[in-house]
Design a protein around this motif. Structure first.
Motif, PDB file in Angstrom:
ATOM      1  N   THR A 211       0.826  -1.209   0.000  1.00  0.00           N
ATOM      2  CA  THR A 211       0.000   0.000   0.000  1.00  0.00           C
ATOM      3  C   THR A 211       0.865   1.267   0.000  1.00  0.00           C
ATOM      4  O   THR A 211       0.353   2.362   0.245  1.00  0.00           O
ATOM      5  CB  THR A 211      -0.941   0.031   1.220  1.00  0.00           C
ATOM      6  N   LEU A 212       2.168   1.083  -0.241  1.00  0.00           N
ATOM      7  CA  LEU A 212       3.104   2.221  -0.308  1.00  0.00           C
ATOM      8  C   LEU A 212       3.059   3.044   0.967  1.00  0.00           C
ATOM      9  O   LEU A 212       2.758   4.227   0.973  1.00  0.00           O
ATOM     10  CB  LEU A 212       2.813   3.085  -1.534  1.00  0.00           C
ATOM     11  N   SER A 213       3.379   2.360   2.052  1.00  0.00           N
ATOM     12  CA  SER A 213       3.322   2.913   3.404  1.00  0.00           C
ATOM     13  C   SER A 213       1.874   2.873   3.892  1.00  0.00           C
ATOM     14  O   SER A 213       1.104   2.020   3.480  1.00  0.00           O
ATOM     15  CB  SER A 213       3.919   4.323   3.452  1.00  0.00           C
ATOM     16  N   HIS A 214       1.477   3.800   4.766  1.00  0.00           N
ATOM     17  CA  HIS A 214       0.211   3.668   5.471  1.00  0.00           C
ATOM     18  C   HIS A 214      -0.990   4.163   4.669  1.00  0.00           C
ATOM     19  O   HIS A 214      -0.867   5.056   3.837  1.00  0.00           O
ATOM     20  CB  HIS A 214       0.283   4.402   6.816  1.00  0.00           C
ATOM     21  N   ILE A 215      -2.135   3.560   4.987  1.00  0.00           N
ATOM     22  CA  ILE A 215      -3.399   3.985   4.364  1.00  0.00           C
ATOM     23  C   ILE A 215      -4.409   4.401   5.435  1.00  0.00           C
ATOM     24  O   ILE A 215      -5.538   4.754   5.117  1.00  0.00           O
ATOM     25  CB  ILE A 215      -3.993   2.872   3.475  1.00  0.00           C
ATOM     26  N   ALA A 216      -4.012   4.346   6.708  1.00  0.00           N
ATOM     27  CA  ALA A 216      -4.900   4.725   7.808  1.00  0.00           C
ATOM     28  C   ALA A 216      -4.062   5.126   9.014  1.00  0.00           C
ATOM     29  O   ALA A 216      -2.925   4.662   9.179  1.00  0.00           O
ATOM     30  CB  ALA A 216      -5.830   3.569   8.169  1.00  0.00           C
ATOM     31  N   LEU A 217      -4.629   5.984   9.855  1.00  0.00           N
ATOM     32  CA  LEU A 217      -3.958   6.433  11.078  1.00  0.00           C
ATOM     33  C   LEU A 217      -4.940   6.367  12.239  1.00  0.00           C
ATOM     34  O   LEU A 217      -6.156   6.433  12.056  1.00  0.00           O
ATOM     35  CB  LEU A 217      -3.471   7.879  10.936  1.00  0.00           C
ATOM     36  N   ARG A 218      -4.382   6.229  13.443  1.00  0.00           N
ATOM     37  CA  ARG A 218      -5.196   6.389  14.651  1.00  0.00           C
ATOM     38  C   ARG A 218      -4.412   7.229  15.650  1.00  0.00           C
ATOM     39  O   ARG A 218      -3.187   7.106  15.767  1.00  0.00           O
ATOM     40  CB  ARG A 218      -5.591   5.037  15.263  1.00  0.00           C
ATOM     41  N   ARG A 219      -5.111   8.085  16.355  1.00  0.00           N
ATOM     42  CA  ARG A 219      -4.485   9.012  17.293  1.00  0.00           C
ATOM     43  C   ARG A 219      -4.136   8.277  18.584  1.00  0.00           C
ATOM     44  O   ARG A 219      -4.943   7.507  19.123  1.00  0.00           O
ATOM     45  CB  ARG A 219      -5.440  10.171  17.581  1.00  0.00           C
ATOM     46  N   LEU A 220      -2.924   8.528  19.096  1.00  0.00           N
ATOM     47  CA  LEU A 220      -2.473   7.871  20.323  1.00  0.00           C
ATOM     48  C   LEU A 220      -2.577   8.769  21.544  1.00  0.00           C
ATOM     49  O   LEU A 220      -2.517   8.271  22.673  1.00  0.00           O
ATOM     50  CB  LEU A 220      -1.012   7.405  20.164  1.00  0.00           C
ATOM     51  N   ASN A 221      -2.710  10.068  21.351  1.00  0.00           N
ATOM     52  CA  ASN A 221      -2.751  10.956  22.512  1.00  0.00           C
ATOM     53  C   ASN A 221      -4.023  11.792  22.526  1.00  0.00           C
ATOM     54  O   ASN A 221      -4.746  11.888  21.540  1.00  0.00           O
ATOM     55  CB  ASN A 221      -1.504  11.851  22.569  1.00  0.00           C
ATOM     56  N   GLU A 222      -4.283  12.355  23.678  1.00  0.00           N
ATOM     57  CA  GLU A 222      -5.512  13.125  23.899  1.00  0.00           C
ATOM     58  C   GLU A 222      -5.480  14.433  23.086  1.00  0.00           C
ATOM     59  O   GLU A 222      -4.402  14.932  22.745  1.00  0.00           O
ATOM     60  CB  GLU A 222      -5.642  13.436  25.397  1.00  0.00           C
ATOM     61  N   PRO A 223      -6.651  14.984  22.767  1.00  0.00           N
ATOM     62  CA  PRO A 223      -7.988  14.570  23.244  1.00  0.00           C
ATOM     63  C   PRO A 223      -8.688  13.559  22.334  1.00  0.00           C
ATOM     64  O   PRO A 223      -9.806  13.169  22.617  1.00  0.00           O
ATOM     65  CB  PRO A 223      -8.751  15.887  23.254  1.00  0.00           C
ATOM     66  N   ASP A 224      -8.032  13.157  21.246  1.00  0.00           N
ATOM     67  CA  ASP A 224      -8.705  12.300  20.258  1.00  0.00           C
ATOM     68  C   ASP A 224      -8.106  10.895  20.196  1.00  0.00           C
ATOM     69  O   ASP A 224      -8.165  10.234  19.157  1.00  0.00           O
ATOM     70  CB  ASP A 224      -8.631  12.948  18.868  1.00  0.00           C
ATOM     71  N   ALA A 225      -7.525  10.429  21.301  1.00  0.00           N
ATOM     72  CA  ALA A 225      -6.930   9.091  21.312  1.00  0.00           C
ATOM     73  C   ALA A 225      -7.984   8.038  20.978  1.00  0.00           C
ATOM     74  O   ALA A 225      -9.148   8.141  21.386  1.00  0.00           O
ATOM     75  CB  ALA A 225      -6.309   8.799  22.674  1.00  0.00           C
ATOM     76  N   SER A 226      -7.590   7.006  20.219  1.00  0.00           N
ATOM     77  CA  SER A 226      -8.548   6.003  19.773  1.00  0.00           C
ATOM     78  C   SER A 226      -7.850   4.686  19.491  1.00  0.00           C
ATOM     79  O   SER A 226      -6.668   4.650  19.138  1.00  0.00           O
ATOM     80  CB  SER A 226      -9.256   6.491  18.500  1.00  0.00           C
ATOM     81  N   ASP A 227      -8.577   3.599  19.653  1.00  0.00           N
ATOM     82  CA  ASP A 227      -8.096   2.279  19.256  1.00  0.00           C
ATOM     83  C   ASP A 227      -8.449   1.968  17.808  1.00  0.00           C
ATOM     84  O   ASP A 227      -8.106   0.899  17.296  1.00  0.00           O
ATOM     85  CB  ASP A 227      -8.706   1.197  20.157  1.00  0.00           C
ATOM     86  N   TRP A 228      -9.138   2.882  17.137  1.00  0.00           N
ATOM     87  CA  TRP A 228      -9.669   2.632  15.800  1.00  0.00           C
ATOM     88  C   TRP A 228      -8.902   3.426  14.752  1.00  0.00           C
ATOM     89  O   TRP A 228      -8.655   4.621  14.911  1.00  0.00           O
ATOM     90  CB  TRP A 228     -11.146   3.008  15.751  1.00  0.00           C
TER      91      TRP A 228
END
Length: 383
Positions: A211-228
């Motif tokens: 996929t030529l590196s990433h095709i999705a991201l998820r935030r690791l820190n607040e205020p929008d941290a997510s497991d998705w």
């Protein structure tokens, strides 16, 4: 904020490296010559085996007349192999990331990953299309050790982030990175906790060579941290019949890609990775195949065993040996001797003793259960 003016015509591109601009004329290898001006300059300044030379080599390949460049897969979906990828698709991927993060011309971008693989190459391509100022640092465990000012953008693997957090000066520098993306391995919950309070955006990436590196991201820190993970615009994700992630990203990948990652979706179309269908362990950015380790240990260990992994704050995952044995047996003294037969990255970091190794109904190793058992034992030992 004005949109970043992208340059996708390769002949018109230039590259900023440590604040100095190099034109296509300086980077491209002239007809009849064996080196570009940049290769000659970097060889004289840094030496023939320097990381800067590998950067100059990639730039020479980028500016040649071929429409593709050579990359090597990491082995997460099978045996590592060379792969030709289209330059135009790499630029499309670069623009997805730059737009998502809001990077601007002359923003500094740390390059601290090997240029053999797609992750390192894509940092350079982002600089080419968006006019970022590239800061090359020889890939190592402490890439921020020699950095005086935090870059605006950095792409690192979990082990580099973990190491940086252990040194106060490097940790402070890491905190000042305005756009930090972390990929190439699993991110342990301990590492996520350390990053949760960082003042600027920290992201976990999802992607692969295909996929030529990433095709999705998820935030690791607040205020929008997510497991998705949130897919980029234009990327369609779905489930295969085997409940693995399927990716359709026509801008960066010509064909639909069925991965080995078992996942689930939420109502917003985001996805969460539950585990891998295959048996590859990613420890410190190194892909280790379970069966290879087990085959190497079979002649050295007299009792049944299985190799699995548990999350690790430094390496993402660490290799674990499950032994069907009582700790009072004579097996433990044999372990050191057995491990000496393995490459360093293959050696289990922990050994857990179990009464019975998990098996499927047909008598095959139950890899999913083995990982759960190891995680339960590891969690108990931490208490």
């Amino acid at each position: 904020m004005n949109a970043t003016p992208f340059i996708t015509e390769i002949a018109r591109q230039s590259i900023l490296i440590d604040g100095k601009c190099y034109t296509a004329h300086e980077v491209r290898i002239p007809e009849g010559e064996s080196q570009s001006l940049l290769q000659k300059r970097f060889q004289a300044e840094y030496g023939a085996d320097s990381f800067q030379i590998s950067l100059a080599d990639f730039l020479a390949e980028w500016f040649d007349d071929n429409t593709t460049v050579l990359v090597h897969t990491s082995g997460s979906t099978g045996t590592p192999k060379p792969l030709r990828v289209e330059k135009q698709r790499m630029m499309q991927s670069a623009m997805l990331t730059v737009r998502f993060l809001g990077l601007k011309q002359e923003d500094t971008a740390l390059l601290c990953m090997p240029l053999k693989y797609i992750a390192g190459k894509m940092v350079v391509v982002r600089a080419l299309v968006a006019g970022l100022n590239l800061l090359p640092v020889t890939p190592c465990g402490h890439p921020l050790a020699e950095i005086n000012t935090a870059p605006e953008f950095a792409a690192m693997i979990p082990m580099q982030v973990y190491n940086s957090l252990q040194v106060s000066a490097e940790k402070e520098c890491l905190k000042q990175v305005r756009h930090l993306i972390i990929g190439g391995g699993a991110i342990d919950s301990t590492l996520s906790t350390e990053l949760a309070s960082f003042p600027y955006a920290v992201w976990s990436t999802y992607g692969m060579t295909e996929t030529l590196s990433h095709i999705a991201l998820r935030r690791l820190n607040e205020p929008d941290a997510s497991d998705w993970y949130t897919p980029f615009q234009g990327v369609k994700v779905s489930l295969s019949p085997e409940n693995t992630l399927t990716i359709e990203a026509p801008a960066v990948c010509a064909e639909k890609l069925i991965t080995n990652d078992i996942c689930e979706f939420n109502a917003q179309g985001q996805f969460h990775i539950l585990g891998r269908k295959d048996n590859t362990i990613n420890t410190g950015g190194v892909k280790v195949q379970i069966e290879q380790v087990e085959n190497a240990l079979k002649t050295a260990l007299p009792v049944p065993f299985m190799v699995t992994a548990v999350p690790d704050p430094k390496f993402g995952e660490c290799i674990v040996l499950l032994l069907e044995s009582e700790e009072q047996t004579d097996v433990p003294p044999l372990l050191a001797q057995a491990y000496n037969q393995l490459p360093v990255y293959w050696r289990p970091k922990q050994t857990f003793f179990v009464q019975h190794l998990p098996q499927t109904e047909t008598g095959k190793p139950d890899r999913a259960t083995a990982r759960k058992v190891a995680l339960e034992i590891a969690s108990t030992k931490k208490k």
